[in-house]
Design an enzyme around this catalytic site. Sequence first.
Site: not given
Lengths: 510, 489, 102
Positions: B80, B155, B179
């Site tokens: 990420k 996310s 997330s």
Amino acid sequence: MSPPASGPPASGPPASGPPASGPPASGPPASGPDRAEWETVVGLEVHCELKTQTKLFCGCKNAFGDEPNTNVCPVCLGLPGSLPVLNAFAVELAMRIGAALHCEVRPSSFHRKNYFYPDMPKDYQISQYDEPINVGGWLELPDGSRVGIERAHLEEDTGKTTHQGETGRIHAADYALVDYNRAGVPLVEIVSRPDIRSSAQARLYVTELRAVLVATGASDGRMEEGSLRVDANVSVRRAGAGAFGTRCEVKNLNSLRSLGRAIDYEVARQVALVEATGTVVQETRHWDENAGRTVPLRSKEEAFDYRYFPEPDLVPLAPGSDWQERAAGAVGLLPSARRERLAGLLGGAPTPQQVDQVHVVVGQGLDDLIVAAVAQGAPAGLALVRAANELAADIGAALALDAGTFGSVVEMEGRGELTATQAKAVLAELLAAGGGDPAKIAAEKGFEALSEGSLAAVLQGVVEAHPEEWARYSAGEEKLAGFFTGQVMRATGGKADGKAVAAELQRLRQ
Amino acid sequence: MTADGSDSAAALADAVRRGERSARSVVEAALGGIAARDPELHAFLHVAADGARADADAVDEKVRAGEDPGPLAGVPVALKDNLCTRGIPTTCASRILEGWRPPYDATVVTRLRDAGAVVVGKTNLDEFAMGSSTENSCTGPTRHPMDPSRVPGGSSGGSAAAVGAGLVPLGLGSDTGGSVRQPAALCGVVGMKPTYGVVSRYGLVAFASSLDQIGPFARSVADAALLLEVIAGHDPKDSTSLDRPAPEVVRSLGAGVEGLRVGVCEELVADTAPDVSRRVREAAEELAEAGALVEEVSVPEMRLGLSAYYLIAPAEASSNLARYDGVRYGLRVDAPDVAQMNTATRTAGFGPEVKRRIMLGTYALSAGYYGAYYGKAQRVRTLLIRAFDRVYEQFDVLVGATAPTTAFAIGERVADPLAMYLSDVCTIPSNLSGHPAISVPFGAGDDGLPVGVQVLAPALCEERMFQVAATLERSAAARARAGQGEGRR
Amino acid sequence: MSEPPALGRDDVAHVAGLARLSLSEEELDTFTGQLARVIDHARDVSSLDVHDVPPTAHPLPVRNVLRTDDPCPGLDRGEVLAAAPDVEDNRFKVPRIVGEAP
């Protein structure tokens, strides 16, 4: 910062009305109000940089004067993703300070104080807020008065901003440059109670506090390098009144001199204001050293909303009793005890000049050198004089000087092997070189002072060569002492000690 | 082999370690897949092809030299883009960090490299991890690997989509309010959030520091366990990192659930779509079938989680994101004085969701409101932790849905922040309590898209949680073979 | 328990200023509506009487995490300054600063 419950509480009508304007820049009005009617109330916030190897939350060097932005890492630069880890030695030094100020060590925690400023890499400062490490306490001043200590808490320092432009002053600057070497350096903020009643007492408080900080090993106490910084909360009230007046916080007090001047100015300004308008507006003010006046920075309404909240990247701190005791045990002798120790070494009642010298050396942390020198055999009075004058003049080098080396120089001077001038020169050389062998330096400088025996021999020769003058001197013609001294100096190439020659002349005449 | 037939991370690492496959060939295959598929998915913000090749070659060199190349030798990993990677852009999908290359690696990145894993790229996310759909990225949304009209969740949607699409076997995300778990559920992969403090946060760009944890994505529970063991363990650079060894989750995978007390948490079932809640009840039945003692339980305090979270997380974020001021790194928009420069930079650099949360958090902390909002949310956090403590006296684990619905359509919830926030309602409680939780794919919804079942466990009970997760995974596979709950392929 | 007031346009303008964000009139309206809904939803928390419940700042009860006072190498200055928007004389350059730090 303004921690909760510090300084005199604001009272009187809400802050409003016209902005306060002070007396003329020439200083407090000469024909001012009757000062005897008014009482000065001062509380001080002293920021002390701790003498650790590294910063409060990262392993970067804590050093003054290095090349800009060389002692920085992701943590103290506030780079995304970096996290703080608390320096155990900073906690230790904070507890030493607490112990020296008779504070209670409590379980504590860190908060974030949020405000934007370019010298603060994260745009928040990590500081202790409602749970400081040291609470309550007092400092006894040499005049016997006591000033209460509200709290002494840990926080991080900011970077250093230089305003660039025509005058270097903030408002005229075109731009600014930031160096983050100082960002994250550990500070202890010591907040006094509003117990101080004059500018003189304020100076005395800072002087004594500084000596305490130096004695505990927590600080080098150098105001001129900014390692000790003072803000003053000043208010006035009519003598005998119970409630405090409205206070103003005065910033930018970079020396004892500015502290005293700023308080005097502020008191006069506030007294004039109350007498004219009945009220003082609570605000933060800036001391302008050149103009000799305080100027408003911001009013209470403009005060920052710091949005304090618990720092989630750090965990609570609760030093165990064993660690607390260790820290308290490391405090060592406090300044008052150090002064007594020196007085004891001097023997008898110290002269006023010696009292001053004792304050200087204890304040600078030089008294241990004197004690060691005396233990080695050096005369105490002479060691005190040399420390208060020659060593104090180059304090950084002096603190690094070997005690035995200093003792040797004083001993040599005490034995008359060096004159006062020569001893000063040898000390200067030692301080400049960071140490050395005093005897060798003296020899290199050609300071081989005459031993007592050879001085006597030289003088004997001079007397025999000038029998007529000797007879007149023996009969009481004192001015001839100069003649004989001159002759001895000529014979020894100036290496004889004048005092020793005088003493030998006296001895020979009797 | 995982369920869809691709190689598991464990199998790849074994093959590389034995010299049967070169790390370079594994990485080339991954890079090829990314090049072919990512233009449509937009899972990656940056593909570190050259670095990945060099790292793969270094692994192969170790194998040739007879050195131990590590437990993840040659396994491609997607990170990420809020995890700091030395010299590789790290943007948090924000304009304000455009072009920033960190001068250091996050601790998890160092541990991955030490384990022989190869970082192939940085994945898309909601800006600064604020969002539940990966639509709040300054570069545009990531698309669901099975249906490009839908979101992958968020996310950490980029990592979830990359693993879900089979581009990489492993990915890392960060989980502040769900997330990792929520996009894992939506994309049909395994995603877990460790106990707060099990994985170091050093080098994770902070969103809400007291809630953030880094967690693994994988296509199997076993691979997730393998990845967790590599990244977990004490880190002296993170004061909130627990001083204990990594949990031994791989060893616990085969232990089964015989005699375990499983609570089906009413609050994690009742408010979910019928097709989702049906799968959760089926999963509970499967656990009972496997020998667990299954009962329904209610934890009413969980319903306060959403509000508490949307006060605490923005408050911490408002402070964490103050540093983006245009002074030291990232974007600067010029202005005559420094305050105006800060404002111009932040106004241009942050997207609307980030601005919303910064303002919400600033409000929750501001003078006069701290007690009513932030302070109260912290007390509610205590209430929730006490409720969990109470319920864990009766149960070993809790199960429920991971997300209230399957993947929703791109654009569906953008205009209504509160509706978007409700996507996190099932995952938030574990972040507030600091407890571990994992999402395991379990069949499909009425739309044929994956449903995730969540297993929650007490603090530091990752082993037990993985036991249950592995059992659920086996049940789901058996049901799929039997034609029950089959979704889209 | 007295409930906090509803969030209004002035509040949003105020916090935007505190957070160094500038909003157009239109944005101010939109954000006010959206944030007011979230704050209104948060009434289930903000209206609770929990004064006797201690706050939780950290999810796990850990204390006294410390490091020794040993220096470790920092970052290369060149690399640090290369990331900066503007630099002069090895320092970070910023536009003029109006007002002093607190």
